[in-house]
Each structure stands twice: as C-alpha cells, then as structure tokens.
Write an enzyme that holds these catalytic residues in place. Structure first.
Site, PDB file in Angstrom:
ATOM      1  N   LYS A 167      37.753 -12.938   7.473  1.00 39.48           N
ATOM      2  CA  LYS A 167      37.662 -11.600   6.887  1.00 39.48           C
ATOM      3  C   LYS A 167      38.568 -10.654   7.656  1.00 39.48           C
ATOM      4  O   LYS A 167      38.289 -10.267   8.789  1.00 39.48           O
ATOM      5  CB  LYS A 167      36.232 -11.041   6.906  1.00 39.48           C
ATOM      6  N   GLY A 175      37.177  -6.814  17.942  1.00 38.90           N
ATOM      7  CA  GLY A 175      37.070  -5.442  17.462  1.00 38.90           C
ATOM      8  C   GLY A 175      36.362  -4.590  18.492  1.00 38.90           C
ATOM      9  O   GLY A 175      36.453  -4.849  19.701  1.00 38.90           O
ATOM     10  N   SER A 176      35.633  -3.601  18.021  1.00 41.36           N
ATOM     11  CA  SER A 176      35.014  -2.647  18.943  1.00 41.36           C
ATOM     12  C   SER A 176      33.748  -3.223  19.580  1.00 41.36           C
ATOM     13  O   SER A 176      33.075  -4.086  19.008  1.00 41.36           O
ATOM     14  CB  SER A 176      34.653  -1.372  18.188  1.00 41.36           C
ATOM     15  N   GLU A 191      31.050  -1.621  19.915  1.00 43.35           N
ATOM     16  CA  GLU A 191      29.948  -1.158  19.069  1.00 43.35           C
ATOM     17  C   GLU A 191      29.636  -2.188  17.972  1.00 43.35           C
ATOM     18  O   GLU A 191      28.487  -2.581  17.766  1.00 43.35           O
ATOM     19  CB  GLU A 191      30.368   0.179  18.461  1.00 43.35           C
ATOM     20  N   GLY A 248      30.665  -5.261  18.012  1.00 46.72           N
ATOM     21  CA  GLY A 248      30.321  -6.509  18.716  1.00 46.72           C
ATOM     22  C   GLY A 248      28.823  -6.630  18.934  1.00 46.72           C
ATOM     23  O   GLY A 248      28.238  -7.700  18.770  1.00 46.72           O
ATOM     24  N   GLU A 260      35.739 -10.745  21.406  1.00 46.61           N
ATOM     25  CA  GLU A 260      36.892 -10.125  22.070  1.00 46.61           C
ATOM     26  C   GLU A 260      36.825  -8.644  21.767  1.00 46.61           C
ATOM     27  O   GLU A 260      37.216  -8.209  20.691  1.00 46.61           O
ATOM     28  CB  GLU A 260      38.204 -10.693  21.506  1.00 46.61           C
ATOM     29  N   CYS A 263      43.986  -3.955  22.704  1.00 45.14           N
ATOM     30  CA  CYS A 263      42.801  -4.041  23.569  1.00 45.14           C
ATOM     31  C   CYS A 263      43.213  -4.157  25.026  1.00 45.14           C
ATOM     32  O   CYS A 263      42.512  -3.676  25.904  1.00 45.14           O
ATOM     33  CB  CYS A 263      41.892  -5.187  23.147  1.00 45.14           C
ATOM     34  N   GLU A 309      37.501   3.845  25.378  1.00 47.35           N
ATOM     35  CA  GLU A 309      38.715   3.308  24.783  1.00 47.35           C
ATOM     36  C   GLU A 309      39.212   4.266  23.696  1.00 47.35           C
ATOM     37  O   GLU A 309      38.498   4.522  22.729  1.00 47.35           O
ATOM     38  CB  GLU A 309      38.432   1.931  24.183  1.00 47.35           C
TER      39      GLU A 309
HETATM   40  P1  NAI Z   1      35.478  -2.421  14.128  1.00 49.54           P
HETATM   41  O1  NAI Z   1      35.095  -3.239  15.316  1.00 49.54           O
HETATM   42  O2  NAI Z   1      34.381  -1.715  13.418  1.00 49.54           O
HETATM   43  O3  NAI Z   1      36.224  -3.380  13.066  1.00 49.54           O
HETATM   44  C1  NAI Z   1      36.753  -4.653  13.371  1.00 49.54           C
HETATM   45  C2  NAI Z   1      36.357  -5.665  12.300  1.00 49.54           C
HETATM   46  O4  NAI Z   1      34.948  -5.778  12.250  1.00 49.54           O
HETATM   47  C3  NAI Z   1      36.785  -5.280  10.869  1.00 49.54           C
HETATM   48  O5  NAI Z   1      37.216  -6.457  10.201  1.00 49.54           O
HETATM   49  C4  NAI Z   1      35.500  -4.763  10.263  1.00 49.54           C
HETATM   50  O6  NAI Z   1      35.479  -4.908   8.862  1.00 49.54           O
HETATM   51  C5  NAI Z   1      34.478  -5.663  10.904  1.00 49.54           C
HETATM   52  N1  NAI Z   1      33.110  -5.133  10.934  1.00 49.54           N
HETATM   53  C6  NAI Z   1      32.719  -3.836  11.093  1.00 49.54           C
HETATM   54  N2  NAI Z   1      31.377  -3.735  11.063  1.00 49.54           N
HETATM   55  C7  NAI Z   1      30.897  -4.987  10.900  1.00 49.54           C
HETATM   56  C8  NAI Z   1      29.583  -5.546  10.800  1.00 49.54           C
HETATM   57  N3  NAI Z   1      28.488  -4.791  10.872  1.00 49.54           N
HETATM   58  N4  NAI Z   1      29.461  -6.894  10.624  1.00 49.54           N
HETATM   59  C9  NAI Z   1      30.557  -7.666  10.579  1.00 49.54           C
HETATM   60  N5  NAI Z   1      31.819  -7.208  10.652  1.00 49.54           N
HETATM   61  C10 NAI Z   1      31.990  -5.884  10.821  1.00 49.54           C
HETATM   62  O7  NAI Z   1      36.605  -1.412  14.607  1.00 49.54           O
HETATM   63  P2  NAI Z   1      37.073  -0.030  13.917  1.00 49.54           P
HETATM   64  O8  NAI Z   1      35.872   0.751  13.482  1.00 49.54           O
HETATM   65  O9  NAI Z   1      38.093  -0.340  12.914  1.00 49.54           O
HETATM   66  O10 NAI Z   1      37.783   0.711  15.170  1.00 49.54           O
HETATM   67  C11 NAI Z   1      37.062   1.570  16.020  1.00 49.54           C
HETATM   68  C12 NAI Z   1      37.468   1.353  17.465  1.00 49.54           C
HETATM   69  O11 NAI Z   1      37.248   0.015  17.847  1.00 49.54           O
HETATM   70  C13 NAI Z   1      38.926   1.574  17.798  1.00 49.54           C
HETATM   71  O12 NAI Z   1      39.240   2.898  18.003  1.00 49.54           O
HETATM   72  C14 NAI Z   1      39.081   0.777  19.054  1.00 49.54           C
HETATM   73  O13 NAI Z   1      38.640   1.506  20.163  1.00 49.54           O
HETATM   74  C15 NAI Z   1      38.165  -0.400  18.832  1.00 49.54           C
HETATM   75  N6  NAI Z   1      38.903  -1.591  18.363  1.00 49.54           N
HETATM   76  C16 NAI Z   1      39.247  -2.527  19.277  1.00 49.54           C
HETATM   77  C17 NAI Z   1      40.002  -3.618  18.896  1.00 49.54           C
HETATM   78  C18 NAI Z   1      40.410  -4.662  19.870  1.00 49.54           C
HETATM   79  O14 NAI Z   1      41.393  -5.338  19.666  1.00 49.54           O
HETATM   80  N7  NAI Z   1      39.671  -4.854  20.925  1.00 49.54           N
HETATM   81  C19 NAI Z   1      40.476  -3.781  17.523  1.00 49.54           C
HETATM   82  C20 NAI Z   1      40.016  -2.747  16.617  1.00 49.54           C
HETATM   83  C21 NAI Z   1      39.279  -1.704  17.055  1.00 49.54           C
END
Ligand code: NAI
Ligand code: MG
Length: 480
Positions: free
Chosen positions: A177, A230-231, A233, A235, A252, A286, A384
């Site tokens: 996804k 991803g984030s 939160e 995670g 991660e 990240c 972050e």
């Molecule tokens: P996010 O962690 O919410 O999104 C990442 C992925 O998780 C997306 O594919 C999203 O559809 C999916 N996702 C979201 N909620 C979910 C759930 N309840 N169950 C399963 N999958 C879910 O990140 P977001 O909101 O786009 O970005 C917010 C902050 O997160 C950024 O500002 C950054 O600080 C951090 N982030 C860190 C990343 C990294 O590489 N470590 C990558 C993206 C964001």
C-alpha cells in the site's frame, strides 16, 4: 501538465481491478498543485481481494518457483526498471516533487536493491546443529507467507522496493500500500513485475488511505508479517493493530539525527556533507541531519559557511532540476511553517529562510531554513520536522555532545566529524541509534543493515538482515 495516463484501478492478481465502491482520490503534483491522476480509494473489501490473491499465489504457483528462479525473476525486474530509468524517475518527480536528479538516483538505488536481493534468493540456507550421533538436527528458512508493506511518500519507489524485494527473494507474496500522496510508481512497479513474468498474485498493489486500506491490510488475518515505514505516531497504531494476531513487525519510523562536528574536523567536507544531509529530498528523509551539533570553537565559522552555501541553493519544480523541490503536500508545508513559528516563539534565532520563496507562488515550496541559538529542549530541537529546516546547537565537551545527541525520543542515525579515531569510536559506542556515520553522511548501501532504536522503531532493513525479516526458522530433528 495534463493528467497522466493511469488506469483508475488497483493491481490485484496480475490484473487492473477497479475498487468495489468505485471511489477514487486524486494524486497531486506538489510543484503545481494540479491533479496528476485519479486512483482508487480501496476499502477493506478490496484489501481482502488482494490478500486472497496473494495467499493463492503463495500456496500455488509461487511455491513451485525455485529459489534461483525467484532470483532470476528479480534480476529481470531490476533490468526492466533500469531500462525505464528516465520514465520512472519522471513519474516519481511529478508525483513526489523531488528534483529529477534525485529521482534518477532513487531509481538507481531501486535497481541495486533488487539486484542485491536477486543474488541472495538462492543463498538463504539453514544450519545443521550437532547433537551427537543419535539425532540429526537441521533448520529450514521458510517464507512467512503473505506480507503487507505500508510505505510513505518521501521515497515512494525506493522504500517500497527496500522491503518488497527481500520479501519476494524470501519466497513471500506481497500486498503493497503506497502512501496516498504518491501512489503512482508502486502501481507501475506491479505492472512491470507482471511484464517480466512474476506469477499473478505475487505482487499486489492497493491504493487508499491509511486509516482505511492501510488499517484493513495490517489487520487482515491472512497477512503474516507487516513492514511499515512512516511516522512514529502511525507506527504505534500499527503495533496496536497487529497485537491481537501477534504478527511479526518491522517498523522504520522517524529520526531527529545529530551531525556532530569537532574543531579538528575537515570543515569543508563537514559543511558540504551537511548541506546534502539537511536539504536532500527537501529535508523529507528519516535519516536527514536535522540537528547540527557544533563544537563552540567552530560554531560561528561553520554556520557562516553553511548558510552561505544554503542560500545559493536553487528552489525549483523537480522537472527544472534545482536543488530543492516542493514539500509533498499542503499539510506538510503547514506543519513545517508551524514549527518555524514555534522556533521563533521559543526564542531561537532564524539565520536563513523561513518563508515560501517569493518567485514560486504555486506549489508547496519552502526556503532552506536555518535556526541558531537553539536550546536542546525546544520543540524544533526535539521533534521531527521533515522539511528543509535545521537547528544548530553548540557544545563544549564530548560528554555534553553525547548527552544532547541522545536526549531525544528518536534513535535512527548520528554522524561524527573528527580526525581523532579514539573520540570517533567512543561516540560510535555511546550514541543510541541504529547507525553511526564517521566523517561522512548517508554512508552504507543496500548491503548494510539500517533501522532504529527507541521511537525510531525496530527491525533492520537492507542487507541479509532485511531478507531474514521475511523468513522463519523451522527446526527439524530426526532420532536415528
Ligand atoms: P504516516 O506515517 O501517517 O503515513 C505513512 C504511511 O502509513 C502511509 O502509507 C499511510 O497511508 C499509512 N497509514 C497511516 N495511518 C495508518 C493506519 N492507521 N494503519 C495503517 N497504515 C496507515 O505519515 P504522514 O502522516 O504522511 O506524515 C506525517 C509525519 O510523519 C511527517 O511529517 C514525518 O515527520 C513523518 N514521516 C516519516 C517518514 C519516514 O521515512 N520515517 C515517512 C513519512 C512521514
Ligand atoms: Mg498520516
């Protein structure tokens, strides 16, 4: 820029399938704020279809493919991606915003990642365990089954392939996804995999929202392993969603990584690495160096030189190949602007940037931004930001540098610039993170494991460790 030619469909069981509800969402070009393509907004029903296809392939056709044939298929996938390097990079630039040069680099990394895992596919061997003459004991490494891969938008293809390639090498089947902000390259990846001969159902892609498609996928009872990037939160939500079924998990998450510079460092190298480490991918990495820890004796000179270089960086749409593209979305831009306001309110000194560039009225652009006089407890020094925003902080002693570096929730990477090998190794021992880089940044490669401690997550990707995420050990004992 006109709409791209993309079927408004999911990729399930080797075919383009519309979502059951026929609902869509739009992927936007962050440089122009224009719609690029509509993609399906999958729900639990669509996810179930994809997981069933992956399960059928896992127990069916894919289980008949030998490890070396899996490797050959992966190698062909790498070659097909290589031969479409420009097309894929341009798609990534349109969907994510990054400069074309960086997108081309991402595609090269994707090719290397797939090739590495292709080569490993037929070398995943178990052990024989000596238990004396009466018992023969050995292990098999078996694939987990159907694995779910939830990826973010900062390296849409790169992060997808970082976990999908080892899962396929291990013999798993996959439901991927992509992030709602950047779903296009994952769909392309699945159709290229089909073209090179992967059996139907081995690699499925469902587009949709995190709380909806993502949560349904992670929770699905037939999914046997989850990899999430991803984030922190989100995670935490993934941990909760997988707790009931006790699924193996690789997380991660983010970072707040310190690049530490001593007075004896090669300052020119440190400044030039820091520019790349802070502003590469518009700071949306990240493992970006989001904190500069500078020995007080060189702080002034370092910040001077760093700001001079940063102010000459070109902010431009990715297709114009400047140094910084736009941020991924309006939300991320607003988030970064909120942090800039918070830094000013808490008394940090804005040395550079902080605004949207005047020459780019459209698109989610932000100037390279540098804060000085930052206190380690300020929000901008702890959280972050994920944008081209860096905080510079002085230190006096080694102990103080280690303490500041470690006093954040995250623990992904850290870097030390010094000519003193003893000091460098002491820092390598004491820094609480998954990777330590000495006199360089973004070191390591597809062969070296990467991952975090503390709020940066657990599990390691890349290298052989990255393949073992998708294998379980079965011990077989025979009484003679
Ligand atoms: P996010 O962690 O919410 O999104 C990442 C992925 O998780 C997306 O594919 C999203 O559809 C999916 N996702 C979201 N909620 C979910 C759930 N309840 N169950 C399963 N999958 C879910 O990140 P977001 O909101 O786009 O970005 C917010 C902050 O997160 C950024 O500002 C950054 O600080 C951090 N982030 C860190 C990343 C990294 O590489 N470590 C990558 C993206 C964001
Ligand atoms: Mg989110």
């Amino acid at each position: 820029m006109s709409k791209l030619e993309f079927p408004n469909a999911l990729f399930i069981d080797g075919k383009w399938v519309p979502s059951a509800r026929r609902e869509s969402f739009e992927s936007v070009n962050p440089a122009t704020e224009e719609v690029l393509a509509s993609v399906p907004r999958a729900d639990a029903h669509d996810v179930d279809l994809a997981v069933r296809a992956a399960k059928k392939a896992f127990y069916g056709e894919w289980s008949e493919v030998t490890p070396s044939e899996r490797g050959r298929l992966l190698y062909q996938l790498a070659q097909a991606i290589q031969s479409r390097r420009e097309e894929l990079a341009e798609l990534e630039t349109l969907d994510n915003g990054k400069p074309l040069r960086e997108a081309l680099g991402d595609v090269d990394g994707v090719v290397q990642t797939i090739q590495y895992n292709a080569g490993a596919a037929d070398k995943l061997q178990g052990d024989t365990i000596p238990l004396g003459k009466e018992v023969v004991d050995f292990t098999w490494l078996e694939p987990l089954g159907v694995t779910a891969h939830i990826v973010p938008w900062n390296f849409p293809l790169g992060i997808a392939v970082r976990s999908v390639a080892p899962a396929l090498a291990a013999g798993c089947t996959v439901v991927l996804k992509p992030a709602e902000e950047s779903p296009l390259s994952a769909l392309r990846l699945a159709s290229i995999a089909k073209e090179v001969g992967f059996p139907d159902g081995v690699l499925n892609v469902v587009t949709g929202f995190g709380e909806e498609a993502g949560a349904a996928l992670v929770r699905h009872p037939q999914v046997r392993g989850v990899t999430f990037t991803g984030s922190a939160e989100t995670g935490r939500k993934i941990v909760a969603q997988t707790a009931e079924a006790l699924k193996p998990l690789v997380l991660e998450l983010g970072g707040k990584n310190a690049l530490i510079v001593f007075a004896d460092a090669d300052l020119e190298r440190a400044v030039s690495d820091a520019i790349e480490a802070v502003f590469g991918n518009c700071g949306q990495v990240c493992s970006a160096a989001s904190r500069l820890l500078l020995h007080r004796s060189i702080q002034g000179e370092f910040v001077e030189r760093f700001c001079e270089r940063a102010s000459s960086l070109k902010v431009a749409p990715g297709l114009e190949n400047g140094d910084l593209g736009p941020l991924i979305s309006k939300e991320q831009l607003q988030r970064a602007q909120d942090y800039i306001r918070s830094g000013l309110q808490e008394g940090a000194e804005l040395r550079l940037g902080g605004k949207r560039p005047a020459h780019l009225p459209r698109g989610y652009f932000l100037e390279p931004t540098v804060f000085e006089a930052v206190n380690p407890q300020m929000r901008i020094a702890q959280e972050e930001i994920f944008a081209p925003v860096v905080v510079a902080m002085p230190f006096d002693t080694d102990e103080e540098a280690i303490r500041i570096a470690n006093e954040v929730d995250y623990g992904l990477v850290a870097g030390v610039y010094t000519q003193d090998i003893r000091r460098a190794m002491t820092f390598a021992q004491k820094l609480e993170c998954g990777s330590v880089w000495i006199n360089g940044w973004y070191l390591g490669g597809v062969q070296a494991p990467t991952g975090g401690v503390k709020a940066s997550g657990f599990g390691r990707e890349r290298g052989l460790a990255g393949i073992h995420n998708y294998l379980q050990i079965k011990n077989v004992a025979i009484k003679l």
